[in-house]
Design a protein around this motif. Structure first.
Motif, mmCIF file in Angstrom:
data_model
loop_
_atom_site.group_PDB
_atom_site.id
_atom_site.type_symbol
_atom_site.label_atom_id
_atom_site.label_comp_id
_atom_site.label_asym_id
_atom_site.label_seq_id
_atom_site.Cartn_x
_atom_site.Cartn_y
_atom_site.Cartn_z
ATOM 1 N N ASP A 186 -4.771 5.438 -7.856
ATOM 2 C CA ASP A 186 -3.363 5.700 -8.143
ATOM 3 C C ASP A 186 -2.806 6.763 -7.196
ATOM 4 O O ASP A 186 -3.524 7.306 -6.342
ATOM 5 C CB ASP A 186 -3.175 6.131 -9.605
ATOM 6 N N PHE A 187 -1.535 7.027 -7.359
ATOM 7 C CA PHE A 187 -0.878 8.110 -6.621
ATOM 8 C C PHE A 187 -1.019 9.378 -7.458
ATOM 9 O O PHE A 187 -0.666 9.389 -8.649
ATOM 10 C CB PHE A 187 0.599 7.789 -6.385
ATOM 11 N N HIS A 188 -1.492 10.454 -6.840
ATOM 12 C CA HIS A 188 -1.733 11.678 -7.592
ATOM 13 C C HIS A 188 -1.602 12.898 -6.687
ATOM 14 O O HIS A 188 -1.613 12.791 -5.463
ATOM 15 C CB HIS A 188 -3.126 11.644 -8.232
ATOM 16 N N TYR B 227 5.540 8.645 -2.014
ATOM 17 C CA TYR B 227 4.420 8.564 -1.066
ATOM 18 C C TYR B 227 4.804 7.733 0.158
ATOM 19 O O TYR B 227 4.648 8.173 1.307
ATOM 20 C CB TYR B 227 3.213 7.945 -1.772
ATOM 21 N N HIS B 228 5.303 6.528 -0.081
ATOM 22 C CA HIS B 228 5.660 5.646 1.035
ATOM 23 C C HIS B 228 6.911 6.156 1.757
ATOM 24 O O HIS B 228 7.012 6.041 2.988
ATOM 25 C CB HIS B 228 5.873 4.225 0.537
ATOM 26 N N GLY C 69 5.843 8.231 -8.019
ATOM 27 C CA GLY C 69 4.888 8.693 -7.019
ATOM 28 C C GLY C 69 4.732 7.757 -5.842
ATOM 29 O O GLY C 69 4.645 8.184 -4.688
ATOM 30 N N GLY C 70 4.706 6.454 -6.117
ATOM 31 C CA GLY C 70 4.550 5.494 -5.035
ATOM 32 C C GLY C 70 5.722 5.503 -4.069
ATOM 33 O O GLY C 70 5.546 5.464 -2.851
ATOM 34 N N ALA C 71 6.939 5.559 -4.618
ATOM 35 C CA ALA C 71 8.130 5.584 -3.763
ATOM 36 C C ALA C 71 8.153 6.839 -2.908
ATOM 37 O O ALA C 71 8.491 6.801 -1.713
ATOM 38 C CB ALA C 71 9.379 5.497 -4.625
ATOM 39 N N TYR D 56 -3.160 9.100 -2.290
ATOM 40 C CA TYR D 56 -3.378 7.778 -2.890
ATOM 41 C C TYR D 56 -4.840 7.410 -2.721
ATOM 42 O O TYR D 56 -5.402 7.487 -1.623
ATOM 43 C CB TYR D 56 -2.505 6.719 -2.229
#
Length: 255
Positions: free
Chosen positions: A88-90, A116-117, A112-114, A78
Motif C-alpha cells: 500500500d501507500f504509506h 504519490y503519483h 495517498g495514491g494520488a 509504496y
C-alpha cells in the motif's frame, strides 16, 4: 499597445489574449526543484528527491519532508507495509513523529495514491518547465538590443521567484499542516511555492524594469542639467538656455 510594450520590456510572455503566461513555468519549475521550508520543524523542507542514503535499486518514495542530510525525514512510500501486511501507500518516518503525529509505516489513506503519483509526475514536469523558463529568458537576453538591461530584468525576476517560492511555500506548508499533517503539509507547500514563485517572478521583473527606467530618467535629467549649466557658463549672453522654438533677439533689434 503601450501596455503590451511595457510587459514585453518586463520580459513577460503574453498570449493572444494579453494574459501573462511566462511566470507559470518558472513557478512550477521552482516548486519541483527547491527546498520548501516547513516552519516550526527545525530545518525540515519539502522536496521531491531524497537526500542521504538511498537503496541500491533506487528509492520507492516520491515525496520527502526532510532535513538537509536526509536523516530526519517523512517520506511517502509504496510497497509492502510491515504494519498492515499489505502492499500500500504509506508514510515512513525517522525522527519526525512529534512534528507530524505519524508513526512509521502509517497508511497514507485514500488520497495517498494520488499524492504519490502526482509528486512523481510533478517532479518531471516541473524540471522540464524549469528548463523552458531558463531557455526563454536566455533567449530574451541574447536577442535583446539592450542585453545588459534585459539581463538585469531577468535576474530580478528569478530573484523574486525564489523569494516568493520560499515565503509563500512556507506559509502554505504551515497551513497545510494544520489541515492534515504530512499530506496537507506537502500539498500546501508545493502549491504555495508555485503561486509565490510565479507571482514573485512577475513582480521581480516589473519592479526591476521600473527601477531601471527610473534610473535612466534620473541620469537623463542630470545630463540635461549639466548641459544647461555648461551652456550658461559658455554663452556670451548668459542666462538660461533658450528652449527650442523660442526666438533669440538679434543684436541690431531695438530692445
Amino acid at each position: 499597445m503601450d501596455t503590451l510594450v511595457e510587459w514585453e520590456a518586463a520580459g513577460a510572455i503574453i498570449d493572444a489574449g494579453g494574459e501573462i503566461t511566462g511566470s507559470v513555468p518558472v513557478g512550477a519549475g521552482l516548486a519541483a526543484t527547491v527546498r520548501i521550508p516547513v516552519p516550526g520543524t527545525k530545518g525540515l523542507a519539502i522536496e521531491l528527491t531524497p537526500r542521504g542514503w538511498r537503496p541500491k535499486g533506487g528509492t520507492t518514495s516520491t515525496l520527502f519532508i526532510q532535513d538537509a542530510t536526509g536523516r530526519r525525514h517523512l517520506r511517502l512510500d509504496y510497497g509492502h507495509n510491515v504494519a498492515t501486511g499489505r502492499v500500500d501507500f504509506h508514510w515512513n518516518q525517522k525522527g519526525v513523529a512529534q512534528q507530524f503525529g505519524l508513526g512509521n509505516h502509517t497508511p497514507a489513506g485514500p488520497g495517498g495514491g494520488a499524492l504519490y503519483h502526482g509528486a512523481r509526475y510533478f517532479r518531471h514536469a516541473g524540471r522540464l518547465l524549469m528548463v523552458v523558463g531558463v531557455a526563454a529568458d536566455t533567449y530574451s537576453v541574447v536577442v535583446s538590443d539592450r542585453p545588459f538591461r534585459q539581463l538585469a530584468i531577468v535576474t530580478g525576476g528569478w530573484a523574486g521567484a525564489w523569494a516568493g517560492c520560499k515565503v509563500v511555500g512556507a506559509a502554505g506548508a504551515a497551513g497545510g499542516t494544520l489541515v492534515k499533517p504530512g499530506g496537507g503539509t506537502a500539498v500546501g507547500g508545493l502549491l504555495g511555492c508555485l503561486v509565490g514563485g510565479a507571482s514573485g517572478y512577475w513582480a521581480g521583473k516589473v519592479l526591476t524594469t521600473e527601477a531601471i527606467e527610473l534610473g535612466e530618467e534620473v541620469v537623463r535629467r542630470i545630463v540635461e542639467e549639466i548641459s544647461a549649466r555648461e551652456y550658461r557658463d559658455n554663452s556670451p549672453l548668459g542666462g538660461p538656455r533658450p528652449s527650442s522654438g523660442s526666438a533669440v533677439p538679434s543684436a541690431g533689434r531695438a530692445q
